[in-house]
Design a protein around this motif. Structure first.
Motif, PDB file in Angstrom:
ATOM      1  N   ALA A  40      76.153  10.685 -35.684  1.00  0.00           N
ATOM      2  CA  ALA A  40      75.973  10.770 -34.233  1.00  0.00           C
ATOM      3  C   ALA A  40      75.353   9.495 -33.680  1.00  0.00           C
ATOM      4  N   SER A  41      74.378   8.954 -34.376  1.00  0.00           N
ATOM      5  CA  SER A  41      73.741   7.723 -33.946  1.00  0.00           C
ATOM      6  C   SER A  41      74.729   6.563 -33.943  1.00  0.00           C
ATOM      7  N   ASP A  42      75.604   6.525 -34.954  1.00  0.00           N
ATOM      8  CA  ASP A  42      76.613   5.466 -35.019  1.00  0.00           C
ATOM      9  C   ASP A  42      77.545   5.510 -33.814  1.00  0.00           C
ATOM     10  N   VAL A  43      77.937   6.740 -33.429  1.00  0.00           N
ATOM     11  CA  VAL A  43      78.842   6.867 -32.281  1.00  0.00           C
ATOM     12  C   VAL A  43      78.186   6.311 -31.023  1.00  0.00           C
ATOM     13  N   LEU A  44      76.924   6.653 -30.795  1.00  0.00           N
ATOM     14  CA  LEU A  44      76.243   6.181 -29.591  1.00  0.00           C
ATOM     15  C   LEU A  44      75.992   4.679 -29.648  1.00  0.00           C
ATOM     16  N   ARG A  45      75.639   4.197 -30.804  1.00  0.00           N
ATOM     17  CA  ARG A  45      75.270   2.784 -30.923  1.00  0.00           C
ATOM     18  C   ARG A  45      76.477   1.868 -30.782  1.00  0.00           C
ATOM     19  N   HIS A  46      77.606   2.268 -31.359  1.00  0.00           N
ATOM     20  CA  HIS A  46      78.748   1.370 -31.413  1.00  0.00           C
ATOM     21  C   HIS A  46      79.821   1.654 -30.370  1.00  0.00           C
ATOM     22  N   ARG A  47      79.904   2.909 -29.903  1.00  0.00           N
ATOM     23  CA  ARG A  47      81.057   3.240 -29.066  1.00  0.00           C
ATOM     24  C   ARG A  47      80.690   3.936 -27.771  1.00  0.00           C
ATOM     25  N   GLY A  48      79.497   4.507 -27.670  1.00  0.00           N
ATOM     26  CA  GLY A  48      79.274   5.449 -26.580  1.00  0.00           C
ATOM     27  C   GLY A  48      78.278   5.033 -25.533  1.00  0.00           C
ATOM     28  N   GLN A  49      78.239   5.832 -24.524  1.00  0.00           N
ATOM     29  CA  GLN A  49      77.210   5.794 -23.511  1.00  0.00           C
ATOM     30  C   GLN A  49      76.458   7.110 -23.635  1.00  0.00           C
ATOM     31  N   VAL A  50      75.157   7.067 -23.434  1.00  0.00           N
ATOM     32  CA  VAL A  50      74.385   8.285 -23.601  1.00  0.00           C
ATOM     33  C   VAL A  50      74.209   8.987 -22.259  1.00  0.00           C
ATOM     34  N   ALA A  51      74.321  10.314 -22.310  1.00  0.00           N
ATOM     35  CA  ALA A  51      74.072  11.094 -21.099  1.00  0.00           C
ATOM     36  C   ALA A  51      72.677  11.679 -21.204  1.00  0.00           C
ATOM     37  N   ALA A  52      71.670  10.822 -21.226  1.00  0.00           N
ATOM     38  CA  ALA A  52      70.311  11.259 -21.533  1.00  0.00           C
ATOM     39  C   ALA A  52      69.587  11.723 -20.271  1.00  0.00           C
ATOM     40  N   ARG A  53      69.067  12.923 -20.327  1.00  0.00           N
ATOM     41  CA  ARG A  53      68.215  13.462 -19.282  1.00  0.00           C
ATOM     42  C   ARG A  53      68.856  13.406 -17.905  1.00  0.00           C
ATOM     43  N   THR A  54      70.164  13.627 -17.845  1.00  0.00           N
ATOM     44  CA  THR A  54      70.841  13.627 -16.554  1.00  0.00           C
ATOM     45  C   THR A  54      71.503  14.952 -16.262  1.00  0.00           C
ATOM     46  N   HIS A  55      71.675  15.808 -17.282  1.00  0.00           N
ATOM     47  CA  HIS A  55      72.407  17.058 -17.069  1.00  0.00           C
ATOM     48  C   HIS A  55      71.530  18.277 -17.288  1.00  0.00           C
ATOM     49  N   GLY A  56      70.230  18.092 -17.571  1.00  0.00           N
ATOM     50  CA  GLY A  56      69.362  19.230 -17.840  1.00  0.00           C
ATOM     51  C   GLY A  56      68.681  19.718 -16.572  1.00  0.00           C
ATOM     52  N   ASP A  57      67.806  20.688 -16.736  1.00  0.00           N
ATOM     53  CA  ASP A  57      67.056  21.274 -15.640  1.00  0.00           C
ATOM     54  C   ASP A  57      66.106  20.216 -15.066  1.00  0.00           C
ATOM     55  N   GLU A 115      78.910  24.170 -40.939  1.00  0.00           N
ATOM     56  CA  GLU A 115      79.901  23.193 -40.482  1.00  0.00           C
ATOM     57  C   GLU A 115      79.254  22.290 -39.438  1.00  0.00           C
ATOM     58  N   ALA A 116      79.301  20.987 -39.691  1.00  0.00           N
ATOM     59  CA  ALA A 116      78.672  20.018 -38.796  1.00  0.00           C
ATOM     60  C   ALA A 116      79.721  19.353 -37.902  1.00  0.00           C
ATOM     61  N   PHE A 117      79.303  19.056 -36.677  1.00  0.00           N
ATOM     62  CA  PHE A 117      80.168  18.416 -35.692  1.00  0.00           C
ATOM     63  C   PHE A 117      79.452  17.218 -35.089  1.00  0.00           C
ATOM     64  N   VAL A 118      80.198  16.154 -34.846  1.00  0.00           N
ATOM     65  CA  VAL A 118      79.709  15.028 -34.062  1.00  0.00           C
ATOM     66  C   VAL A 118      80.562  14.979 -32.799  1.00  0.00           C
ATOM     67  N   LEU A 119      79.954  15.217 -31.666  1.00  0.00           N
ATOM     68  CA  LEU A 119      80.692  15.307 -30.416  1.00  0.00           C
ATOM     69  C   LEU A 119      81.185  13.932 -29.963  1.00  0.00           C
ATOM     70  N   PRO A 120      82.189  13.899 -29.109  1.00  0.00           N
ATOM     71  CA  PRO A 120      82.664  12.611 -28.591  1.00  0.00           C
ATOM     72  C   PRO A 120      81.609  11.957 -27.711  1.00  0.00           C
ATOM     73  N   SER A 121      81.652  10.633 -27.660  1.00  0.00           N
ATOM     74  CA  SER A 121      80.753   9.918 -26.761  1.00  0.00           C
ATOM     75  C   SER A 121      81.152  10.185 -25.315  1.00  0.00           C
ATOM     76  N   ALA A 122      80.256   9.877 -24.388  1.00  0.00           N
ATOM     77  CA  ALA A 122      80.488  10.181 -22.976  1.00  0.00           C
ATOM     78  C   ALA A 122      81.734   9.501 -22.437  1.00  0.00           C
ATOM     79  N   GLN A 123      82.057   8.311 -22.957  1.00  0.00           N
ATOM     80  CA  GLN A 123      83.218   7.596 -22.447  1.00  0.00           C
ATOM     81  C   GLN A 123      84.537   8.278 -22.814  1.00  0.00           C
ATOM     82  N   ARG A 124      84.491   9.209 -23.770  1.00  0.00           N
ATOM     83  CA  ARG A 124      85.692   9.956 -24.150  1.00  0.00           C
ATOM     84  C   ARG A 124      85.757  11.327 -23.478  1.00  0.00           C
ATOM     85  N   LEU A 125      84.813  11.597 -22.593  1.00  0.00           N
ATOM     86  CA  LEU A 125      84.779  12.874 -21.879  1.00  0.00           C
ATOM     87  C   LEU A 125      84.911  12.622 -20.391  1.00  0.00           C
ATOM     88  N   THR A 126      85.563  13.546 -19.708  1.00  0.00           N
ATOM     89  CA  THR A 126      85.548  13.486 -18.251  1.00  0.00           C
ATOM     90  C   THR A 126      84.145  13.841 -17.764  1.00  0.00           C
TER      91      THR A 126
END
Length: 489
Positions: A351-368, A248-259
């Protein structure tokens, strides 16, 4: 035919079992497997600092074992992978308790009871090596017995697994505050790991209570399955070998849809980039978290951060999937790889479509902060790219009095090889596929990569990490997580 009995020498076997590459969280997860198999409803992991006498214990209220069952459980490979197991048994090779324990401690003591009578057995690796025999000690020494009496509750059933003489702590003092802080930081890592591996056992009707040093383990759902904005692709049951594999595959919400809190938690223990990909479950226990299963041309990129895929394999397919002793890696069967690739590519496109058209990326900000040399962020429609001051090589270069020239050279090379082009592309909503491969890409590390890795390793050891912990961190640090070198041995 005539034959010779070629029994393995105990000290050599112990050394082999101790070197299987367990991290501390993975080793404790192996012990928790046994507690779940024993139908425990409460599982506690206790960390107690006492300098060289520090100890770790896993305590459960499961069914416990008889004396004969305990001896079998303490025997190396007493039950092979072909042995009949109950539907709740998470084991496979019959070495998990021993190999996980020997990788972390010189003394393993197990106390267990089914009806109020406690049975105790101890492996002391010093005794095994001294006599060259598998001498499983009955009972325990006085100090261990006193510790067991303190740990055990008033229940008349359950099991206590106690590790003493922990590896890496024999030459420390009890007032060593830096090592003490590191010891309890490991407890936090264990808590996070257990929440990821045993999520399905911490939720729903079969819910267990799991604690680490008194803190409840919080389940981590990598798929945000209850979030209204998550996209679920159709479930597929892939037939294989008389059974089927559920995908089962999931595409998570973009950052703008998350607190902000949801975004931080969804990034997972390793951060968004390292948590994308397949999640392989065996009897509801997570085996592999966030990996593209070695598919050619399919690698981690920020634009696919929202792609996560659950794969449920039957325990009967362990051999076909190459489940290893540590239950931490798999190799998918050849016949299923085209289907998994098809599902992966479809999920990645979504997933790429969500980031490209609707989202903001949370890249390398929440990891170690140890993992990435660069930090890329997007805030108020502004993209920033900064060198990560928390990285061990950067900290070494910025030490008062100037950094070691070798550290500085290694840092410069690392920065050159890991320029965050992919992250910047995603931030700017572009979609190209000609991203560079650090140090030439996955595979055996060349001399340049090995030199940089060596300097990072030495910087972490100088900063207070044990050699084993430093190598473990290198194994998860891009780009070395995709390479083979001294950190894998």
């Amino acid at each position: 035919m005539t034959y010779d009995i070629a029994a393995p020498e105990p000290a050599g076997m112990v050394a082999s079992l101790s070197s299987l590459g367990y991290s501390l969280p993975a080793a404790i997860a192996d012990l928790v497997d046994n507690s779940i198999s024993a139908k425990a409803s409460t599982i506690d992991v206790e960390f107690t600092w006492a300098g060289p006498d520090s100890w770790i214990a896993v305590i459960d209220n499961g069914e416990g074992m008889t004396a004969d069952d305990l001896v079998t459980a303490m025997t190396v490979a007493a039950r092979g992978p072909a042995a009949q197991r109950s539907a709740s048994d998470l084991g496979r090779f019959g070495v998990g308790l021993k190999s996980a324990s020997f990788s972390q401690a010189r003394q393993l003591t197990v106390a267990t009871a089914t009806d109020g009578e406690w049975n105790v057995r101890t492996w002391d690796l010093d005794v095994v090596e001294k006599f060259g025999q598998w001498r499983l000690l009955r009972g325990a020494d006085k100090s261990t017995t006193a510790l067991l009496d303190k740990i055990r509750s008033t229940t008349n059933h359950g099991t206590v697994v106690l590790w003493r003489r922990l590896n890496g702590y024999h030459d420390v003092t009890e007032d060593d505050e830096r090592t003490q802080k590191q010891f309890y930081a490991e407890a936090t890592r264990v808590e996070s790991h257990l929440g990821m591996v045993f999520t399905r056992f911490l939720t729903g009707s079969r819910r267990r209570t799991m604690r680490v040093s008194g803190t409840l383990v919080d389940p981590w759902d990598p798929f945000l399955s209850t979030h209204p904005s998550v996209q679920r692709l159709p479930v597929e049951d892939l037939p294989f070998g008389g059974g089927s594999v559920r995908v089962e595959a999931f595409v998570l919400p973009s950052a703008q849809r998350l607190t902000s809190a949801e975004c931080d938690k969804a990034g997972g223990p390793r951060g968004w980039l390292d948590q994308q990909g397949f999640y392989v479950y065996r009897r509801d226990r997570l085996i592999l978290a966030g990996d593209w299963l070695g598919q050619r041309g399919v690698r981690r990129e920020e634009k696919y951060n929202l792609a996560r895929i659950a794969v449920d394999i039957p325990a009967e397919m362990d051999v076909e999937w190459g489940v290893d002793v540590r239950k931490s890696s798999v190799v998918p069967p050849v016949g299923l790889r085209p289907h998994l690739r098809r599902i992966a590519m479809q999920t990645r496109r979504r997933a790429s479509d969500v980031l490209r058209h609707r989202g903001q990326v949370a890249a390398r900000t929440h990891g170690d902060p140890l993992l990435y040399a660069w930090k890329v962020q997007r805030s108020d429609d502004t993209v920033t790219c900064r060198i990560n001051r928390g990285h061990p090589l950067v900290k070494a270069a910025l030490r008062p009095g100037g950094g070691n020239p070798d550290d500085v050279r290694a840092l410069i090379r690392l920065l050159e090889e890991t320029v965050p082009i992919t992250a910047l592309r995603v931030m700017h909503e572009t979609d190209t596929s000609d991203d560079p491969e650090p140090f030439g890409g996955p595979g055996p590390a060349d001399d340049g990569a090995s030199e940089v890795a060596q300097r990072i390793y030495e910087a972490m050891v100088t900063d207070g990490r044990s050699p084993a912990a430093a190598r473990e961190r290198l194994r998860t640090m891009p780009p070395f997580d995709q390479m083979q070198g001294f950190w894998n041995s």
